[in-house]
Design a protein around this motif. Structure first.
Motif, PDB file in Angstrom:
ATOM      1  N   ILE A  61       0.854  -1.187   0.000  1.00  0.00           N
ATOM      2  CA  ILE A  61       0.000   0.000   0.000  1.00  0.00           C
ATOM      3  C   ILE A  61       0.891   1.237   0.000  1.00  0.00           C
ATOM      4  CG2 ILE A  61      -1.801   1.257   1.251  1.00  0.00           C
ATOM      5  CD1 ILE A  61      -2.476  -1.546   2.564  1.00  0.00           C
ATOM      6  N   LEU A  62       0.579   2.159  -0.905  1.00  0.00           N
ATOM      7  CA  LEU A  62       1.333   3.402  -1.022  1.00  0.00           C
ATOM      8  C   LEU A  62       0.572   4.567  -0.410  1.00  0.00           C
ATOM      9  CD1 LEU A  62       2.396   3.318  -4.780  1.00  0.00           C
ATOM     10  CD2 LEU A  62       3.624   2.438  -2.810  1.00  0.00           C
ATOM     11  N   ALA A  63       1.317   5.496   0.154  1.00  0.00           N
ATOM     12  CA  ALA A  63       0.792   6.802   0.554  1.00  0.00           C
ATOM     13  C   ALA A  63       1.371   7.801  -0.424  1.00  0.00           C
ATOM     14  CB  ALA A  63       1.216   7.148   1.977  1.00  0.00           C
ATOM     15  N   VAL A  76       3.790   0.457   2.816  1.00  0.00           N
ATOM     16  CA  VAL A  76       3.831  -0.695   3.704  1.00  0.00           C
ATOM     17  C   VAL A  76       3.616  -1.933   2.841  1.00  0.00           C
ATOM     18  CG1 VAL A  76       1.350  -0.616   4.301  1.00  0.00           C
ATOM     19  CG2 VAL A  76       2.977  -1.687   5.874  1.00  0.00           C
ATOM     20  N   HIS A  77       4.366  -2.983   3.145  1.00  0.00           N
ATOM     21  CA  HIS A  77       4.233  -4.257   2.443  1.00  0.00           C
ATOM     22  C   HIS A  77       3.919  -5.325   3.483  1.00  0.00           C
ATOM     23  CE1 HIS A  77       4.886  -7.332  -0.595  1.00  0.00           C
ATOM     24  NE2 HIS A  77       5.627  -7.994   0.286  1.00  0.00           N
ATOM     25  N   VAL A  78       2.844  -6.074   3.260  1.00  0.00           N
ATOM     26  CA  VAL A  78       2.396  -7.104   4.197  1.00  0.00           C
ATOM     27  C   VAL A  78       2.366  -8.451   3.496  1.00  0.00           C
ATOM     28  CG1 VAL A  78       0.534  -7.850   5.735  1.00  0.00           C
ATOM     29  CG2 VAL A  78       0.930  -5.410   5.356  1.00  0.00           C
ATOM     30  N   VAL A  79       2.972  -9.455   4.123  1.00  0.00           N
ATOM     31  CA  VAL A  79       2.890 -10.829   3.650  1.00  0.00           C
ATOM     32  C   VAL A  79       1.884 -11.526   4.561  1.00  0.00           C
ATOM     33  CG1 VAL A  79       4.146 -12.962   3.186  1.00  0.00           C
ATOM     34  CG2 VAL A  79       5.301 -10.741   2.903  1.00  0.00           C
ATOM     35  N   ASN A  92       7.814  -4.446   5.333  1.00  0.00           N
ATOM     36  CA  ASN A  92       8.398  -3.114   5.169  1.00  0.00           C
ATOM     37  C   ASN A  92       7.369  -2.058   5.531  1.00  0.00           C
ATOM     38  OD1 ASN A  92       9.587  -4.709   2.451  1.00  0.00           O
ATOM     39  ND2 ASN A  92      11.092  -3.612   3.669  1.00  0.00           N
ATOM     40  N   LEU A  93       7.827  -1.029   6.202  1.00  0.00           N
ATOM     41  CA  LEU A  93       7.042   0.184   6.431  1.00  0.00           C
ATOM     42  C   LEU A  93       8.049   1.326   6.444  1.00  0.00           C
ATOM     43  CD1 LEU A  93       4.129   0.801   8.871  1.00  0.00           C
ATOM     44  CD2 LEU A  93       5.779   2.557   8.298  1.00  0.00           C
ATOM     45  N   LEU A 108      -0.533   4.048   7.434  1.00  0.00           N
ATOM     46  CA  LEU A 108      -0.078   2.858   6.730  1.00  0.00           C
ATOM     47  C   LEU A 108      -0.183   1.599   7.590  1.00  0.00           C
ATOM     48  CD1 LEU A 108       2.973   4.339   4.812  1.00  0.00           C
ATOM     49  CD2 LEU A 108       0.892   3.379   3.779  1.00  0.00           C
ATOM     50  N   ILE A 109       0.214   1.680   8.858  1.00  0.00           N
ATOM     51  CA  ILE A 109       0.131   0.482   9.695  1.00  0.00           C
ATOM     52  C   ILE A 109      -1.334   0.124   9.966  1.00  0.00           C
ATOM     53  CG2 ILE A 109       0.288   1.466  12.044  1.00  0.00           C
ATOM     54  CD1 ILE A 109       2.410  -0.891  12.475  1.00  0.00           C
TER      55      ILE A 109
END
Length: 183
Positions: A61-63, A76-79, A92-93, A108-109
């Motif tokens: 997800i991008l801001a 933020v990247h979520v697996v 990643n955040l 983002l979180i």
């Protein structure tokens, strides 16, 4: 500020922000030669690969700033469901230097927690943060994350020379992301 799911054409912007963030926050743990040299190319390869064929098991997800000329100000990247015990991994955040402490990281979180709630099979979420990055630890703790373990940092790309010595990272956990969403 607007938020959206990343696509393949975002790889370059994400890689640049990621490398810049590592250069600012990982100095000392990661080798200067790597940070000042190969980090951007390495991150470009990682993000090009991740975003070329996105899967149902992850989301980035991008801001973005309202003024399109500024572009990506955080991601933020979520697996999803990465670990049976700890749940989904916030891999990643990162937020640009000029937008830290402006609510971008919190937004983002929160979006990561929503993705875990909506798409994960468990409501648990965790991440790893460098032991030296006390600022990030304070950010996660203020959002309900609890420390739950310490391990050695894996070298970027599996190349040991990219690390200085044997730096450690801490696992922060949210056993139920609904607490983060309602807290």
């Amino acid at each position: 500020m607007s938020f959206r799911t990343a696509v393949a054409t975002d790889a370059e912007g994400i890689a640049a922000l990621h490398a810049d963030s590592w250069r600012r926050h990982y100095r000392g743990a990661y080798a200067d030669a790597y940070l000042d040299g190969d980090a951007l190319a390495d991150r470009r390869t990682v993000w090009s690969s991740r975003l070329a064929m996105p899967g149902a098991d992850s989301v980035t997800i991008l801001a973005e700033a309202e003024a399109s000329i500024i572009g990506i100000v955080g991601f933020v990247h979520v697996v999803l469901d990465k670990d049976e015990r700890w749940g989904s991994l916030v891999d990643n955040l990162h937020v640009t230097r000029g937008r830290q402490r402006s609510g971008v990281g919190t937004a983002l979180i929160t979006r990561a927690a929503r993705a875990v709630r909506d798409r994960g099979t468990t409501a648990a979420m965790y991440l790893w943060v460098l032991e030296q990055n006390t600022e990030a630890q304070g950010f996660y703790a203020a959002r309900g994350g609890k420390p739950a373990g310490r391990e050695l940092v894996p070298p970027p790309g599996g190349v040991p020379d990219r690390l200085n010595g044997r730096p450690a990272c801490l696992r922060y956990v949210w056993p139920d992301v609904r607490d983060l969403l309602h807290g």
